[in-house]
Design an enzyme around this catalytic site. Sequence first.
Site, short mmCIF file in Angstrom:
data_model
loop_
_atom_site.label_atom_id
_atom_site.label_comp_id
_atom_site.label_asym_id
_atom_site.label_seq_id
_atom_site.Cartn_x
_atom_site.Cartn_y
_atom_site.Cartn_z
N ILE A 29 37.27 -46.49 6.41
CA ILE A 29 36.42 -45.60 7.19
C ILE A 29 35.95 -44.42 6.35
CG2 ILE A 29 36.35 -44.07 9.20
CD1 ILE A 29 38.39 -46.00 10.52
N ASP A 71 45.83 -35.17 -3.27
CA ASP A 71 46.96 -35.73 -2.53
C ASP A 71 47.27 -34.76 -1.41
OD1 ASP A 71 49.41 -36.52 -1.52
OD2 ASP A 71 50.29 -36.95 -3.48
N ASN A 94 40.33 -37.70 6.87
CA ASN A 94 40.42 -39.14 7.11
C ASN A 94 41.69 -39.76 6.53
OD1 ASN A 94 39.26 -42.04 7.42
ND2 ASN A 94 39.62 -41.83 5.22
N SER A 147 43.42 -41.60 16.40
CA SER A 147 43.50 -42.99 16.87
C SER A 147 43.59 -42.99 18.38
CB SER A 147 44.74 -43.68 16.27
OG SER A 147 44.97 -44.92 16.91
N LYS A 178 49.61 -39.57 15.42
CA LYS A 178 48.24 -39.38 15.87
C LYS A 178 48.17 -38.57 17.17
CE LYS A 178 46.10 -41.41 12.51
NZ LYS A 178 45.23 -40.64 11.59
N THR A 208 40.75 -52.35 7.70
CA THR A 208 41.01 -51.42 6.61
C THR A 208 42.32 -51.78 5.94
OG1 THR A 208 42.29 -49.81 7.89
CG2 THR A 208 39.88 -49.62 8.01
#
Length: 252
Positions: A29, A71, A94, A147, A178, A208
């Site tokens: 994504i 990172d 993301n 999510s 999430k 993904t």
Amino acid sequence: MTNTDRLPAEIGSPEPGTVALVTGGNSGIGFETARQLLDRGVTVWIGVRDFGKGQLAAKELCSAVRVVQLDVTDPPSIAAAVQQIGELDILVNNAGVNPGGEDINGTTLEQLRVAFETNVFGLISVTQGFLPALRRSAHPRVVNVSSGTGSLTWNSGPNPQFDWERVKGGGLAYRGSKTAVNAVTLLTAQALGEEIKVNALAPGLRRTNLIAGMSVGGDPAEAATGAVRLALLPDDGPTGAFWSWDGTRVPW
């Protein structure tokens, strides 16, 4: 913080000189979000843990994309990226991991730590690091890729969308992290008010590398359209809400 139930169908246009950072931008994504922002004339940085993989992704995207080693779990890496990028208008958080595990009976504390370290603490650290730059922007936007499995409403109620038995528990670490991302999104938006628009995205199940070998799910580019829509919200657009990739409101 908004009563809007649907975002405008038409994606906004960026002003000249708009700069975006997409963490985890070398695949999935994030990669497609970077591609679509580039197509709209945005200057795009992709943040990657592995600089070599970032360079490969950049070759596939276009010569205009910029790569920064980032990172999200390493504060010095974040600080260096902040210095290298300088000015920023759009932050797309993301980068994320799914360390596996099942329900409370089959999830280790280490799996929980890994999920929260990247998905929650990393997201917060990157956002905090770039807040000064975002505050200097005329149209700052933060998009947190969450999510739908993190929605407490969709996980409960008389007809839950993510029925616990149907999905076999699946992912206390990931789904819990999430849910935390959603809370961070709401509280951040409340703290910043209209200064910076902050929203969360439910991208839907996508093909993904979040789960090794996963071949099911929809096109990541479709989910990226949702991220770009939030990244290019008009100044009268909403903040502090959870949105599906198709622009419809998702309950917390």
